[in-house]
Design an enzyme around this catalytic site. Structure first.
Site, short mmCIF file in Angstrom:
data_model
loop_
_atom_site.label_atom_id
_atom_site.label_comp_id
_atom_site.label_asym_id
_atom_site.label_seq_id
_atom_site.Cartn_x
_atom_site.Cartn_y
_atom_site.Cartn_z
N GLU A 37 52.80 13.37 -6.87
CA GLU A 37 51.06 13.23 -6.17
C GLU A 37 50.63 11.92 -6.48
O GLU A 37 50.70 11.86 -7.85
CB GLU A 37 50.39 14.70 -6.26
CG GLU A 37 49.02 14.92 -5.93
CD GLU A 37 48.40 15.81 -5.97
OE1 GLU A 37 47.33 16.08 -5.90
OE2 GLU A 37 49.30 16.94 -6.55
N ASN A 74 45.89 12.23 -1.54
CA ASN A 74 44.45 13.53 -1.09
C ASN A 74 43.73 12.82 -0.17
O ASN A 74 42.93 11.52 -0.73
CB ASN A 74 43.61 14.42 -1.83
CG ASN A 74 44.44 14.97 -3.00
OD1 ASN A 74 44.89 16.21 -2.89
ND2 ASN A 74 44.80 14.52 -5.11
N GLU A 104 47.34 15.29 1.83
CA GLU A 104 46.67 16.56 1.21
C GLU A 104 45.23 16.98 2.10
O GLU A 104 44.16 15.96 1.17
CB GLU A 104 46.98 16.63 -0.13
CG GLU A 104 48.58 16.57 -0.58
CD GLU A 104 47.98 16.92 -2.00
OE1 GLU A 104 47.35 17.08 -2.44
OE2 GLU A 104 49.79 17.19 -2.83
N ASP A 151 46.30 21.58 0.69
CA ASP A 151 45.66 21.61 -0.60
C ASP A 151 45.04 22.24 -1.01
O ASP A 151 43.76 23.46 -0.67
CB ASP A 151 45.10 20.41 -1.74
CG ASP A 151 45.02 19.92 -2.70
OD1 ASP A 151 46.29 20.79 -3.19
OD2 ASP A 151 44.40 18.94 -3.33
N GLU A 155 50.92 24.97 -7.69
CA GLU A 155 50.15 23.61 -8.58
C GLU A 155 49.42 24.20 -9.94
O GLU A 155 49.16 25.42 -10.26
CB GLU A 155 48.80 23.09 -8.24
CG GLU A 155 49.32 22.56 -6.69
CD GLU A 155 48.09 22.06 -5.97
OE1 GLU A 155 47.78 20.70 -6.30
OE2 GLU A 155 46.53 22.96 -5.96
#
Length: 858
Positions: A627, A685, A717, A747, A804
């Site tokens: 990420e 993201n 995401e 997410d 996460e």
């Protein structure tokens, strides 16, 4: 004392003095007094009758002269007294004058110069006294009875005429001044300047008659024509002077009518009529379209007052209708001092004055209506017509003015109220019910206003309350307002309940914030009391945003903006009251400057950097992806994390540029990995607002082609908030991204309100369990159940599941036991620069087992 009483109190003693003078003169004929003028024989009755006729004839042709608000009559009295001093002994002059003037007044009572009884008696008494003074003055020089005209006799006769004129002038001027409330000297001066030429002419005529009588009585036949011509000359001059003075008075009176207030125009109109026409009183009646007429009256010695109008005609009065444009608006009525009718000239002047007064009254009324309309318009511009509270414009103007008047350090609070589910009331019960609900809310809001506080309806179902007098310590408490009783249908003001809620504790009043928040809670309680609207019991719920600041630091518009942020925070959080939090304000000054600095950072190309965090498989420790996280190495603020600046950029026009910048930098790193033989997906993201950009798929495709990265190696995401929008553009963007082969991941899964709905609407490849559940899954059975359910659901849908925020070995073991695909967190690797993450990826790709971080080993 009234004017008639004053006149009566003057006439009676004056008449007594005149009769005393007559008795003294007559008695002196029969009693020797030693005074030569009185020691004379009784004249022949024929001469006495002729003398009486002479005096009467001299008083009949009267010329009226206006003096101030009154008038003075001019006659041939000086001529008659000069002749009487030669024809009669001095002692007989007063009684003959009394008889002659009385006869003249009796004859005038049947002619146009008729007078009231009081005025007639006054005139007789004054002229009798004046004739006594004239006889005395003449005989102090020499005896004039039957003496030829010599220098000595002429001087005596001149003194007689002067004494007669001065006595009459002083007495008449004094009476006119007293009646009309004017000083005596100005009245006497105006009367003297008018009468003096006539006095001189009268004396010359009298001396001429005496001289001709001594030469030959037949010459007297020429006297009547000469006297008639002289009378006409006098009359012309008097009329000319009178007209000049009248029109000057008329001009001044009409000038004073120009008033902008109705009562001032009424008072000026009555006072002008009294001065212009010498009236005893004036009355003004104003008609009304609806209701009783209004009437006003005034006299020379009094103020203008209201009086009750009477329909009966009053004698000896003149009246004129007041009309404008053919519409009658009232009547002006006068009572003159003399009963004779108005002359043609006076009638024209009266009509002209009445028309001017009507126009002035109409203008005053029009101006008053315009002023009222202006005041109503000004009020309407600043007030809400439905509730009567100030509207937004009026609230901003009054509030800013109030803030300027307060000391700069004085704390003020603003409460912003918004009705919850108000649209449902309008849709279900109709707008009339909604309006009534707004009126009820406004009434309850205004009912608790303290000194200086301002309430407003800003629009729709939004209200505001400004509190300018917050206490500076905890000693004084805000007013506690108990909730009102339930309203009856159509009732806006509630009745206090029998058992009010207990007051909050004093501990809550320690700060200005505490005062404002407790006031807001009181309002929530009062407004929520049920009331019947359209036959339905409704309880109004409100969300209140509260902000407190010093008066000298912000204007009202800024307070409203901050309170609006707090109010929406209350709505989102499900609380009825919320305070303003600066760190939640995306548009405060600091954030605005941060936005400008972000624009410069994108151009500099060396401040925004990437931090990469790998995600590993829990079964074999292999890499599932990396990420990409953004850091801002700010030259002044230091290193900023995404929570410090991403929200600012998301709500600005920089979002598109920022998204392309991050994608470009991320794909450049992915391209280097591919060149090094590392085939690892990279995740970025994506802001929900980016999905509103129809050009996003094209930008992503261009960047992938530019760096030579396969689409399936890019994972975008997105969050669950996307599903809350039904805009077609979002569906089109997501479909285009899927069609080109880009992977999608959810997410922070589980934190929204529609997680399951999201998975049914959007086709994704990966689900990332939010760290809030992972952190509590070992201690909390509920959190563990949510994680287990999510893992099971994802497997059934054929999706990867990444946990996460994994930080402990226990969390790793639990996730592995559940069958979670992979994990990401500090237990494995923290975010690191791209060059370092490349080495880590090479190490993980050749390892058989997942290595632990050094600080977690053991």
């Amino acid at each position: 004392m009234t004017a008639p009483q004053r006149r009566q109190g003057t006439v009676v003693p004056l008449l007594a003095f005149a009769l005393a003078a007559v008795c003294f003169g007559v008695g002196g004929q029969f009693v020797h007094t030693g005074v030569p003028a009185l020691d004379q024989p009784v004249p022949h009755p024929g001469w006495i009758a002729a003398a009486i006729g002479l005096v009467a004839a001299a008083q009949l042709p009267v010329l009226r002269v206006r003096v101030g608000a009154g008038s003075v009559g001019l006659a041939w009295g000086e001529s008659a007294v000069v002749i009487l001093c030669v024809l009669l002994p001095a002692a007989w002059i007063p009684p003959v004058t009394l008889a002659g003037v009385g006869l003249a007044r009796a004859l005038q009572a049947f002619g146009p110069e008729r007078r009231r009884s009081g005025t007639m008696v006054w005139g007789v008494a004054v002229l009798t006294l004046a004739s006594a003074a004239a006889a005395t003055a003449a005989n102090l020089v020499t005896v004039t009875y039957r003496h030829p005209l010599t220098v000595r006799t002429g001087v005596a006769l001149l003194l007689a005429a002067a004494a007669y004129a001065v006595t009459g002038l002083v007495m008449v001027s004094w009476r006119v001044a007293r009646q009309h409330g004017e000083p005596v000297p100005p009245v006497m001066w105006r009367a003297n300047t008018t009468k003096l030429p006539m006095i001189v002419g009268n004396v010359v005529v009298g001396l001429l008659v005496v001289a001709l009588y001594g030469v030959n009585a037949r010459w007297l036949a020429l006297l009547p024509p000469a006297l008639w011509l002289l009378q006409q000359a006098y009359a012309y001059r008097v009329r000319t002077d009178d007209d000049r003075r009248n029109w000057q008075t008329f001009a001044e009176a009409t000038r004073r009518l120009n008033r902008l207030d109705g009562h001032g125009a009424v008072a000026a109109g009555i006072e002008g009529a009294l001065r212009l026409f010498g009236a005893e009183w004036a009355r003004l009646t104003l008609t009304a379209d609806a209701g009783p007429a209004r009437a006003y009256a005034g006299s020379p010695d009094g103020e203008v007052v209201e009086w009750q109008p009477s329909a009966a005609d009053e004698p000896d009065t003149v009246a004129r209708d007041l009309s404008v444009g053919g519409v009658r608006i009232g009547e002006l009525r006068l009572r003159r001092r003399t009963p004779q009718p108005m002359s043609g000239r006076d009638r024209l002047m009266f009509a002209a004055y009445a028309d001017a007064l009507a126009a002035a009254l109409h203008d005053a009324t029009t101006h008053a209506e315009l002023r009222m309309m202006g005041e109503r318009s000004t009020r309407d511009l600043a007030h809400d017509p439905l509730t009567g509270l100030a509207n937004r414009a009026g609230f901003l103007a009054a509030g800013d003015r109030l803030l300027r008047e307060l000391p700069g350090e004085a704390p003020v609070a603003l409460l912003l109220l918004d009705l919850d589910h108000f649209k449902d009331v309008n849709d279900t019960l109709g707008h009339a019910a909604g309006d009534l609900l707004l009126q009820i809310t406004a009434s309850r809001l205004a009912d608790g206003l303290g000194p200086g506080e301002l309430a407003a309806r800003l629009g729709g179902d939004e209200f505001a309350l400004l509190l300018p007098a917050l206490p500076t310590d905890g000693a004084a408490q805000p007013p506690y307002l108990p909730p009102p009783a339930q309203l009856q249908p159509g009732q806006l003001q509630p009745v206090p309940p029998e058992s009010p809620r207990p007051q909050p504790s004093a501990a809550e009043y320690t700060t200005q914030w505490g005062h404002a928040l407790i006031r807001a809670r009181n309002l929530v309680t009062r407004i929520a009391v049920p009331s019947e609207v359209a036959g339905v019991q409704l309880s109004v719920e409100v969300s209140v945003g509260v902000v407190v600041a010093d008066a000298g630091t912000v204007d009202l518009a800024e307070l409203l903006r901050r309170a609006d942020i707090a109010m929406y925070q209350a709505k989102r959080g499900g609380a009825s009251v919320a305070r303003y939090e600066p760190d939640r304000d995306l548009a405060n000054t600091d954030r605005l400057s941060l936005l400008a600095e972000a624009r410069e950072a994108l151009v500099a190309d060396d401040q925004f950097t990437l931090a990469m965090q790998p995600a590993v498989r829990l079964d074999d420790g292999g890499v599932t992806g990396v990420e990409a996280l953004v850091r801002w190495e700010h030259p002044r603020r230091g290193v900023l994390l995404p929570d410090d600046f991403v929200a600012v950029i998301e709500h600005s026009e920089l979002l598109g540029d920022f998204t392309r910048y991050v994608l470009d930098r991320t794909l450049a790193v992915a391209a280097r990995w591919a060149a090094d033989g590392l085939d690892v997906p990279v995740a970025v993201n994506l802001s929900p607002r980016s999905l509103l950009d129809a050009g996003l798929p094209g930008d992503v495709a261009a960047l992938l082609a530019r760096h030579g990265v396969r689409p399936e190696r890019l994972v975008l995401e997105i969050t669950e908030t996307v599903v809350m929008s039904e805009l077609a553009v979002i569906d089109d963007v997501l479909s285009a991204l899927r069609d080109m082969g880009v992977q999608l991941a959810v997410d922070d899964f589980g934190t929204g309100y529609s997680s399951l709905t999201f998975l049914t609407r959007v086709t994704v490849d990966e689900v990332k369990i939010d760290r809030s559940f992972v952190r509590r899954m070992v201690e909390s059975p509920e959190a563990g159940a949510i994680v287990r359910t999510t893992v099971d659901l994802a497997h059934r849908l054929g999706l990867r599941v990444i946990a996460e925020g994994v930080e402990t070995a226990e969390q790793r073991a639990e996730l592995a036991a559940m069958g979670c695909t992979g994990a990401q967190g500090y237990l494995f690797h923290p975010p690191m620069p791209p060059d370092r993450v490349t080495a880590v990826l090479h190490e993980l790709s050749t390892a058989d087992v997942l290595p632990l971080r050094q600080d977690d080993a053991g």
